[in-house]
Design a protein around this motif. Structure first.
Motif, PDB file in Angstrom:
ATOM      1  N   PHE A   1     -18.909  12.331  31.690  1.00  0.00           N
ATOM      2  CA  PHE A   1     -19.588  11.053  31.416  1.00  0.00           C
ATOM      3  C   PHE A   1     -20.344  10.595  32.661  1.00  0.00           C
ATOM      4  O   PHE A   1     -19.743  10.032  33.554  1.00  0.00           O
ATOM      5  CB  PHE A   1     -18.572   9.987  31.023  1.00  0.00           C
ATOM      6  CG  PHE A   1     -17.702  10.378  29.873  1.00  0.00           C
ATOM      7  CD1 PHE A   1     -16.379  10.753  30.085  1.00  0.00           C
ATOM      8  CD2 PHE A   1     -18.192  10.386  28.583  1.00  0.00           C
ATOM      9  CE1 PHE A   1     -15.574  11.109  29.031  1.00  0.00           C
ATOM     10  CE2 PHE A   1     -17.381  10.736  27.531  1.00  0.00           C
ATOM     11  CZ  PHE A   1     -16.073  11.107  27.747  1.00  0.00           C
TER      12      PHE A   1
ATOM     13  N   THR B   1     -21.631   2.969  26.602  1.00  0.00           N
ATOM     14  CA  THR B   1     -20.284   3.314  26.139  1.00  0.00           C
ATOM     15  C   THR B   1     -19.399   2.075  26.075  1.00  0.00           C
ATOM     16  O   THR B   1     -18.612   1.907  25.145  1.00  0.00           O
ATOM     17  CB  THR B   1     -19.646   4.336  27.086  1.00  0.00           C
ATOM     18  OG1 THR B   1     -20.584   5.331  27.380  1.00  0.00           O
ATOM     19  CG2 THR B   1     -18.427   4.968  26.454  1.00  0.00           C
TER      20      THR B   1
ATOM     21  N   ILE C   1     -17.380   0.677  22.880  1.00  0.00           N
ATOM     22  CA  ILE C   1     -15.921   0.470  22.882  1.00  0.00           C
ATOM     23  C   ILE C   1     -15.599  -0.954  22.446  1.00  0.00           C
ATOM     24  O   ILE C   1     -14.681  -1.189  21.640  1.00  0.00           O
ATOM     25  CB  ILE C   1     -15.342   0.765  24.277  1.00  0.00           C
ATOM     26  CG1 ILE C   1     -15.350   2.276  24.520  1.00  0.00           C
ATOM     27  CG2 ILE C   1     -13.923   0.249  24.402  1.00  0.00           C
ATOM     28  CD1 ILE C   1     -14.983   2.658  25.929  1.00  0.00           C
TER      29      ILE C   1
ATOM     30  N   VAL D   1     -10.612   6.834  22.019  1.00  0.00           N
ATOM     31  CA  VAL D   1     -10.756   8.031  22.841  1.00  0.00           C
ATOM     32  C   VAL D   1     -11.229   9.198  21.984  1.00  0.00           C
ATOM     33  O   VAL D   1     -12.087   9.973  22.370  1.00  0.00           O
ATOM     34  CB  VAL D   1      -9.419   8.372  23.530  1.00  0.00           C
ATOM     35  CG1 VAL D   1      -9.478   9.759  24.148  1.00  0.00           C
ATOM     36  CG2 VAL D   1      -9.096   7.342  24.585  1.00  0.00           C
TER      37      VAL D   1
ATOM     38  N   LEU E   1     -15.452   8.280  22.175  1.00  0.00           N
ATOM     39  CA  LEU E   1     -15.769   9.122  23.332  1.00  0.00           C
ATOM     40  C   LEU E   1     -15.824  10.612  22.969  1.00  0.00           C
ATOM     41  O   LEU E   1     -16.284  11.422  23.769  1.00  0.00           O
ATOM     42  CB  LEU E   1     -14.736   8.920  24.438  1.00  0.00           C
ATOM     43  CG  LEU E   1     -14.601   7.486  24.965  1.00  0.00           C
ATOM     44  CD1 LEU E   1     -13.519   7.404  26.010  1.00  0.00           C
ATOM     45  CD2 LEU E   1     -15.918   7.006  25.553  1.00  0.00           C
TER      46      LEU E   1
ATOM     47  N   CYS F   1     -13.319  12.780  22.568  1.00  0.00           N
ATOM     48  CA  CYS F   1     -12.425  13.637  23.356  1.00  0.00           C
ATOM     49  C   CYS F   1     -11.192  13.962  22.526  1.00  0.00           C
ATOM     50  O   CYS F   1     -10.311  13.125  22.351  1.00  0.00           O
ATOM     51  CB  CYS F   1     -11.975  12.935  24.629  1.00  0.00           C
ATOM     52  SG  CYS F   1     -13.306  12.699  25.780  1.00  0.00           S
TER      53      CYS F   1
ATOM     54  N   GLY G   1     -10.955  11.481  28.632  1.00  0.00           N
ATOM     55  CA  GLY G   1     -11.421  10.296  27.920  1.00  0.00           C
ATOM     56  C   GLY G   1     -10.600   9.077  28.280  1.00  0.00           C
ATOM     57  O   GLY G   1     -11.142   7.987  28.506  1.00  0.00           O
TER      58      GLY G   1
ATOM     59  N   TYR H   1     -11.471   7.830  31.695  1.00  0.00           N
ATOM     60  CA  TYR H   1     -12.776   7.149  31.684  1.00  0.00           C
ATOM     61  C   TYR H   1     -12.634   5.744  31.137  1.00  0.00           C
ATOM     62  O   TYR H   1     -13.217   4.786  31.642  1.00  0.00           O
ATOM     63  CB  TYR H   1     -13.744   7.984  30.832  1.00  0.00           C
ATOM     64  CG  TYR H   1     -15.159   7.445  30.817  1.00  0.00           C
ATOM     65  CD1 TYR H   1     -15.789   7.164  29.621  1.00  0.00           C
ATOM     66  CD2 TYR H   1     -15.838   7.220  31.997  1.00  0.00           C
ATOM     67  CE1 TYR H   1     -17.073   6.673  29.603  1.00  0.00           C
ATOM     68  CE2 TYR H   1     -17.117   6.713  31.994  1.00  0.00           C
ATOM     69  CZ  TYR H   1     -17.743   6.445  30.791  1.00  0.00           C
ATOM     70  OH  TYR H   1     -19.014   5.958  30.777  1.00  0.00           O
ATOM     71  N   MET H   2     -11.808   5.617  30.079  1.00  0.00           N
ATOM     72  CA  MET H   2     -11.612   4.310  29.483  1.00  0.00           C
ATOM     73  C   MET H   2     -10.908   3.370  30.459  1.00  0.00           C
ATOM     74  O   MET H   2     -11.268   2.186  30.570  1.00  0.00           O
ATOM     75  CB  MET H   2     -10.791   4.458  28.214  1.00  0.00           C
ATOM     76  CG  MET H   2     -11.176   3.422  27.186  1.00  0.00           C
ATOM     77  SD  MET H   2     -10.529   3.826  25.614  1.00  0.00           S
ATOM     78  CE  MET H   2      -9.323   2.572  25.472  1.00  0.00           C
TER      79      MET H   2
END
Lengths: 127, 282
Positions: free
Chosen positions: B232, B240, B244, B258, B262, B264, B272, B275-276
Motif C-alpha cells: 500500500f 483507503t 474504511i 481487512v 483492503l 488481504c 492488511g 496497515y489498518m
C-alpha cells in the motif's frame, strides 16, 4: 551404547593395521616388493595427512588410515628395529634427526605469515 | 542377541591381541658381521654388516675372509607371525561385519529416543500455552465480575455491563474456549461453535484461526513490524481511509474490512491488519 561405535572404530583400525603389517612382512620376506610397498605406504600416508588437514568430512577414516599405516610401519618391522637400534645406532640417530628437522620445518612453514594469511584468506572466501 | 554381542567382543579382543602378538619375535634368520677397516689416515674402525635370510647377495664391501660374526638370530617365527597377522585380519573383519548390525540398531534406538523426547517437549509447551490462555481469560472474566459488583453497589448510569456480557457471549472464540474448558477437544469445540463437520476444509480453517487467536499476543507484536508499504503506497492512504470509514458506517467488522476493502486474504492478512492499525493511529 556409544562404546560399540568406538569398538567398531577400533576394529577398523586393527583391520587396516593388520593389512599394513602383512604388507610389511611381504616386503621383508620378498625384497622385490620393498619398493612398491614403500611407495604405496608413503603415498597413502601423505594423502591421509592431506585429507585430515585440508578436506572436510571423511576425516575419521583418514585418521584411522594414517594411524594404521604408522602402526604397520613400526610394528611390522619391530624385530628388525631392535637389531638396528642395538648394532647401528648411527642410523637411528640420523633418522630421528631427519624426522625432527622435517617436523620443525613444516611447523615453521605453516606458521609463517604469508602462508597463514593465504590459508585464512582461503577460509574467509569459503565462508 | 547376547551371543552375537559376546562373539563381537571376543573377535575384537582376538584381533587386537593377535595384532600385538604379530609384532613380537623375529620374522627371519639374520646375522650381524663386523669387519675391521682402515681409513685414508690409517685410523682403524669396525664396519658392521646385516645379513638377512632374504638377501640375494652379500652387501657391498663385505669380505667373508676378514669379517667376524658378532650376533645371530636363528630362531625365527615366520609361520606364527604370518598366522597371527592373518588371524588379526580375519577376526577384525568378522567383528566389523557383526558389529555393523548392532551399531546401526543402536543409532536407530538413539534417534527414536530423541524424537520421543522432542514430541514430549512440544506437547508440554502446547499445554503450557493453553493453560496460560485460560488463565488470562479467567482473569479477564474475574475483572468483569468485579466491575459488575462495583456497579451494582454504586449504581450504573449507562448500563454498559449488559452490553459487554452480550458481546462476550457473541464472540465465537471465547465460546469455543469455554467449551474446551468444559472438557471438549479443540476440534469438537470448533465444530460445535461454527456448526461445521469435523474434517471439512472450513473446519480446518476455523481451527487454525482459533489456534491463532490463542496465541494472538505473539502475533500482535509481529504485526507492528510488518512492512505494508510494498503493498500500500502512501498515495493510497486518504482514499483507503475514506473507504474504511464507509465500511465502518455500514457496520462491517475489522476482519471483513481487512478481507474485502483492503483485499488481504489468508497469508496477506497480517499486512492488511498492520496497515489498518497504521491508518487508525495517524
Amino acid at each position: 551404547m556409544t562404546s560399540h561405535r568406538h569398538l567398531q572404530n577400533l576394529n577398523e583400525l586393527v583391520l587396516l593395521a593388520s593389512g599394513s603389517t602383512a604388507l610389511a612382512f611381504l616386503a621383508r620376506l620378498e625384497p622385490g616388493f620393498y619398493f612398491p610397498v614403500f611407495l604405496f605406504r608413503t603415498g597413502l600416508l601423505i594423502y591421509s595427512g592431506y585429507v585430515v588437514g585440508y578436506l572436510e568430512g571423511k576425516r575419521e577414516v583418514a585418521t584411522l588410515q594414517g594411524l594404521a599405516i604408522s602402526l604397520g610401519l613400526i610394528g611390522g618391522s619391530w624385530d628388525d628395529w631392535e637389531i638396528i637400534i642395538r648394532f647401528f645406532p648411527r642410523v637411528v640417530m640420523t633418522l630421528l634427526l631427519a624426522i625432527i628437522a622435517i617436523a620443525l620445518l613444516t611447523t615453521a612453514i605453516l606458521l609463517s605469515e604469508p602462508l597463514a594469511k593465504k590459508l585464512e584468506g582461503g577460509k574467509g572466501d569459503k565462508n | 542377541m547376547i551371543r552375537i554381542r559376546l562373539a563381537f567382543y571376543s573377535l575384537t579382543l582376538t584381533g587386537i591381541s593377535s595384532l600385538i602378538g604379530a609384532f613380537a619375535n623375529p620374522l627371519q634368520k639374520l646375522e650381524v658381521w663386523s669387519q675391521p677397516e682402515y681409513g685414508a689416515f690409517g685410523i682403524g674402525y669396525n664396519k658392521k654388516f646385516l645379513l638377512r635370510q632374504s638377501d640375494r647377495d652379500y652387501p657391498l664391501g663385505f669380505d667373508r675372509e676378514k669379517a667376524v660374526k658378532v650376533a645371530q638370530v636363528y630362531l625365527d617365527s615366520k609361520e606364527s607371525k604370518i598366522a597371527l597377522c592373518l588371524t588379526s585380519l580375519f577376526s577384525s573383519s568378522a567383528a566389523l561385519l557383526i558389529g555393523g548390525r548392532f551399531v546401526s540398531k543402536c543409532d536407530l534406538d538413539k534417534e527414536v529416543g530423541r524424537i520421543n523426547q522432542l514430541s514430549q517437549e512440544q506437547l508440554q509447551l502446547r499445554q503450557a500455552k493453553h493453560n496460560a490462555a485460560l488463565a488470562a481469560k479467567s482473569q479477564e472474566l474475574l475483572h468483569r465480575y468485579e466491575v459488575e459488583e462495583f456497579l451494582s453497589e454504586f449504581g450504573n448510569p449507562a448500563g454498559d455491563d449488559a452490553e459487554v456480557e452480550e458481546r462476550l457471549a457473541a464472540d465465537p472464540f471465547t465460546r469455543c474456549l469455554f467449551l474446551v474448558q468444559d472438557g471438549l477437544s479443540e476440534s469438537e469445540a470448533v465444530a460445535m461453535v461454527w456448526e461445521s463437520t469435523q474434517g471439512s476444509p472450513k473446519h480446518a480453517e476455523r481451527l487454525q484461526k482459533y489456534l491463532q487467536w490463542l496465541g494472538e499476543d505473539d502475533e500482535r507484536i509481529t504485526t507492528d513490524s510488518v512492512d505494508f508499504r510494498s503493498e500500500f503506497p502512501e498515495a493510497m492512504d486518504s482514499s483507503t481511509r475514506k473507504a474504511i470509514y464507509k465500511a465502518l458506517g455500514d457496520g462491517a467488522t475489522e476482519e471483513e474490512i481487512v478481507r474485502e476493502v483492503l483485499g488481504c486474504c489468508a497469508s496477506k492478512e497480517p499486512i492488511g491488519r498492520a496497515y489498518m492499525q497504521f491508518l487508525k493511529a495517524s
